[in-house]
Design a protein around this motif. Structure first.
Motif, PDB file in Angstrom:
ATOM      1  N   PHE A  63      28.872 -16.054  48.959  1.00 46.14           N
ATOM      2  CA  PHE A  63      30.136 -15.300  48.960  1.00 46.14           C
ATOM      3  C   PHE A  63      31.296 -16.292  48.883  1.00 46.14           C
ATOM      4  CE2 PHE A  63      33.419 -12.978  51.614  1.00 46.14           C
ATOM      5  CZ  PHE A  63      33.734 -12.051  50.642  1.00 46.14           C
ATOM      6  N   PRO A  64      32.057 -16.294  47.794  1.00 47.22           N
ATOM      7  CA  PRO A  64      33.154 -17.272  47.693  1.00 47.22           C
ATOM      8  C   PRO A  64      34.235 -16.992  48.741  1.00 47.22           C
ATOM      9  CG  PRO A  64      32.721 -16.187  45.589  1.00 47.22           C
ATOM     10  CD  PRO A  64      31.998 -15.412  46.628  1.00 47.22           C
ATOM     11  N   MET A  66      37.204 -17.699  48.655  1.00 45.05           N
ATOM     12  CA  MET A  66      38.473 -17.284  48.042  1.00 45.05           C
ATOM     13  C   MET A  66      38.629 -15.772  48.013  1.00 45.05           C
ATOM     14  SD  MET A  66      37.687 -17.919  43.998  1.00 45.05           S
ATOM     15  CE  MET A  66      39.186 -17.159  43.447  1.00 45.05           C
ATOM     16  N   ILE A  67      37.502 -15.044  47.997  1.00 45.55           N
ATOM     17  CA  ILE A  67      37.603 -13.568  47.972  1.00 45.55           C
ATOM     18  C   ILE A  67      38.231 -13.079  49.269  1.00 45.55           C
ATOM     19  CG2 ILE A  67      36.290 -11.402  47.968  1.00 45.55           C
ATOM     20  CD1 ILE A  67      34.355 -12.648  46.023  1.00 45.55           C
ATOM     21  N   ALA A  68      37.747 -13.620  50.400  1.00 52.53           N
ATOM     22  CA  ALA A  68      38.292 -13.201  51.703  1.00 52.53           C
ATOM     23  C   ALA A  68      39.793 -13.501  51.762  1.00 52.53           C
ATOM     24  CB  ALA A  68      37.548 -13.895  52.825  1.00 52.53           C
ATOM     25  N   ARG A  70      41.866 -13.761  49.266  1.00 57.99           N
ATOM     26  CA  ARG A  70      42.596 -12.865  48.366  1.00 57.99           C
ATOM     27  C   ARG A  70      42.683 -11.446  48.929  1.00 57.99           C
ATOM     28  NH1 ARG A  70      39.910 -14.211  42.619  1.00 57.99           N
ATOM     29  NH2 ARG A  70      40.251 -11.993  42.376  1.00 57.99           N
ATOM     30  N   VAL A  71      41.640 -11.036  49.639  1.00 53.88           N
ATOM     31  CA  VAL A  71      41.670  -9.705  50.270  1.00 53.88           C
ATOM     32  C   VAL A  71      42.807  -9.634  51.284  1.00 53.88           C
ATOM     33  CG1 VAL A  71      40.429  -8.165  51.865  1.00 53.88           C
ATOM     34  CG2 VAL A  71      39.248  -9.143  49.903  1.00 53.88           C
ATOM     35  N   TRP A  72      42.891 -10.664  52.159  1.00 47.67           N
ATOM     36  CA  TRP A  72      43.946 -10.672  53.186  1.00 47.67           C
ATOM     37  C   TRP A  72      45.332 -10.756  52.543  1.00 47.67           C
ATOM     38  CZ3 TRP A  72      42.811  -8.607  57.408  1.00 47.67           C
ATOM     39  CH2 TRP A  72      41.586  -8.810  58.044  1.00 47.67           C
TER      40      TRP A  72
ATOM     41  N   MET B  22      33.242  -8.615  55.977  1.00 46.55           N
ATOM     42  CA  MET B  22      33.165  -9.661  54.939  1.00 46.55           C
ATOM     43  C   MET B  22      32.170 -10.748  55.335  1.00 46.55           C
ATOM     44  SD  MET B  22      36.914 -10.097  53.183  1.00 46.55           S
ATOM     45  CE  MET B  22      37.917 -10.345  54.605  1.00 46.55           C
ATOM     46  N   TYR B  30      28.948  -9.137  47.014  1.00 48.21           N
ATOM     47  CA  TYR B  30      29.320  -9.960  45.862  1.00 48.21           C
ATOM     48  C   TYR B  30      28.163 -10.057  44.865  1.00 48.21           C
ATOM     49  CZ  TYR B  30      30.734 -14.132  43.259  1.00 48.21           C
ATOM     50  OH  TYR B  30      31.060 -15.014  42.267  1.00 48.21           O
ATOM     51  N   GLN B  48      36.639  -8.028  45.787  1.00 48.48           N
ATOM     52  CA  GLN B  48      37.944  -8.050  46.467  1.00 48.48           C
ATOM     53  C   GLN B  48      38.494  -6.620  46.610  1.00 48.48           C
ATOM     54  OE1 GLN B  48      40.961 -10.503  44.575  1.00 48.48           O
ATOM     55  NE2 GLN B  48      42.542  -9.120  45.299  1.00 48.48           N
ATOM     56  N   VAL B  52      39.293  -4.472  50.100  1.00 50.91           N
ATOM     57  CA  VAL B  52      40.629  -3.906  50.370  1.00 50.91           C
ATOM     58  C   VAL B  52      40.484  -2.408  50.661  1.00 50.91           C
ATOM     59  CG1 VAL B  52      42.886  -3.351  49.354  1.00 50.91           C
ATOM     60  CG2 VAL B  52      41.907  -5.630  49.046  1.00 50.91           C
ATOM     61  N   GLN B 106      27.879 -23.288  46.293  1.00 45.94           N
ATOM     62  CA  GLN B 106      27.556 -21.866  46.235  1.00 45.94           C
ATOM     63  C   GLN B 106      26.150 -21.602  45.716  1.00 45.94           C
ATOM     64  OE1 GLN B 106      30.627 -19.923  44.043  1.00 45.94           O
ATOM     65  NE2 GLN B 106      32.231 -20.787  45.295  1.00 45.94           N
TER      66      GLN B 106
END
Lengths: 181, 188
Positions: A63-64, A66-68, A70-72, B22, B30, B48, B52, B106
């Motif tokens: 899980f990158p 950066m996604i978390a 960007r979500v915040w 998350m 993902y 993402q 949200v 990753q």
């Protein structure tokens, strides 16, 4: 089901996925033990499932982070809707007490809550008022006819009846008013 | 937050709910998005948007039910909306400015380069075949064969009947087998 009746692929897939009922499951199991053709087909389907799972496991991504982030960021930057406060009014915690308060206020303000305080008008007053209105308005449905008033007026004022008959409504009305006076 | 169902008892826990969701389900979500879209850029956007949505709709999550099924349903709906917007296709992954993609830390590093190469050669026909399925067929294959959901669960996630799930899976598997067999056949 005997060996001559082969199992179709759709049923084999359902069997593979444990989606058949116990009775049909037992029938397919018994058939597969006896039928090489169907067993071969079943193994091909099972092999495809294994290949898919293995390929997915090999391709599994982390899980990158950066996604978390960007979500915040999206949540922080989102402006609340201009009508969002309207929705909050309909929440039970707000709507129920507010509705109750409004109902109580309406009750205490309305005449229903204090009927003895209002002015009283007697029935006699209404009767007298009605009689006076009828006397003043000769064109009312149930009042005296216009000719009756004209006759009375001409007699009192000395104007001949023929003239009174020829006069316009305005003259006649003034005569009526004089007669009433 | 439990192993399968994050608890949501008070509004003050909204941020904690999202954070825990998350942490626990980010990777699975993902990967699911990646299998649907076929590329990492779209998978990131889709994931993402899904989280949200989780944040906004956290009160509608029913404690005691599967969080993954819930977020997969959200993601599937978002994916469908996005497909409609783009008229059917997600883009192929194109590295920007020929820059190396974000694989640092990753990708699993347990395999050696030679093993990695052999495995990629084996799985390549399957990946290509998967990409040739329709979006609905790919969704059902991913949910059934990779995520191992039942027909009933898939129907709930995709918002269709069990019969539709069954027929899509049968057709998708038949097509996959033909495509993989054709790809593995030695060329003369």
């Amino acid at each position: 089901m005997n060996n001559a009746q082969h199992i179709n692929t759709a049923t084999l897939i359902d069997y593979l996925r444990r989606e058949l009922g116990p009775e049909r499951d037992a029938i397919v199991l018994a058939h597969l033990e006896a039928c090489d053709g169907c067993r071969s087909e079943y193994e091909a389907e099972a092999s495809l499932g294994e290949m898919l799972k293995a390929a997915a496991a090999r391709e599994e991504l982390e899980f990158p982070s950066m996604i978390a982030a960007r979500v915040w960021e999206t949540i922080r930057n989102e402006k609340p809707s201009p009508f969002a406060w309207v929705a909050t009014l309909f929440r039970p915690a707000i709507a129920v007490p507010a509705g109750l308060a409004a109902a109580l206020a309406l009750f205490f303000v309305s005449p229903l809550s204090h009927p003895a305080d209002g002015p009283k008008i007697g029935a006699v007053y209404y009767l007298e008022e009605h009689a006076a209105q009828q006397a003043q308005n000769p064109l009312m449905e149930r009042g005296p006819s216009a000719s009756t008033f004209l006759e009375t007026a001409s007699a009192d004022s000395g104007v001949p009846t023929e003239l009174a008959d020829d006069t316009s409504l305005g003259i006649a009305s003034s005569g009526v008013l004089n007669a009433v006076r | 937050m439990g192993a399968e169902t994050p608890s949501a008892s008070s509004p003050a826990e909204q941020a904690a709910f999202l954070e825990a969701a998350m942490q626990q389900y980010g990777k699975a979500t993902y990967n699911f998005a990646f299998r649907l879209t076929g590329n990492e850029a779209d998978a990131r956007d889709l994931t993402q948007d899904a989280f949200v949505r989780v944040f906004k709709a956290w009160r509608s999550f029913q404690p005691g039910t599967s969080f993954l099924s819930w977020i997969y349903r959200i993601l599937t709906n978002l994916y469908r909306d996005e497909l409609r917007r783009r008229k059917g296709r997600f883009q192929e992954e194109i590295p920007e400015d020929n820059a190396p993609q974000e694989f640092a830390g990753q990708r699993p590093l347990a395999v050696t380069p030679i093993e990695d190469y052999v495995e990629s050669q084996l799985s390549e026909p399957l990946s290509k075949a998967l990409a040739q399925l329709s979006n609905e067929q790919r969704q059902v294959v991913v949910l059934a064969d990779i995520e191992e959901y039942s027909y009933q669960e898939i129907a709930e996630i995709m918002g269709c009947s069990i019969g539709t799930v069954r027929s899509r899976l049968h057709r998708a598997r038949a097509l996959l087998r033909r495509l993989v067999e054709r790809a593995q056949r030695p060329t003369s």
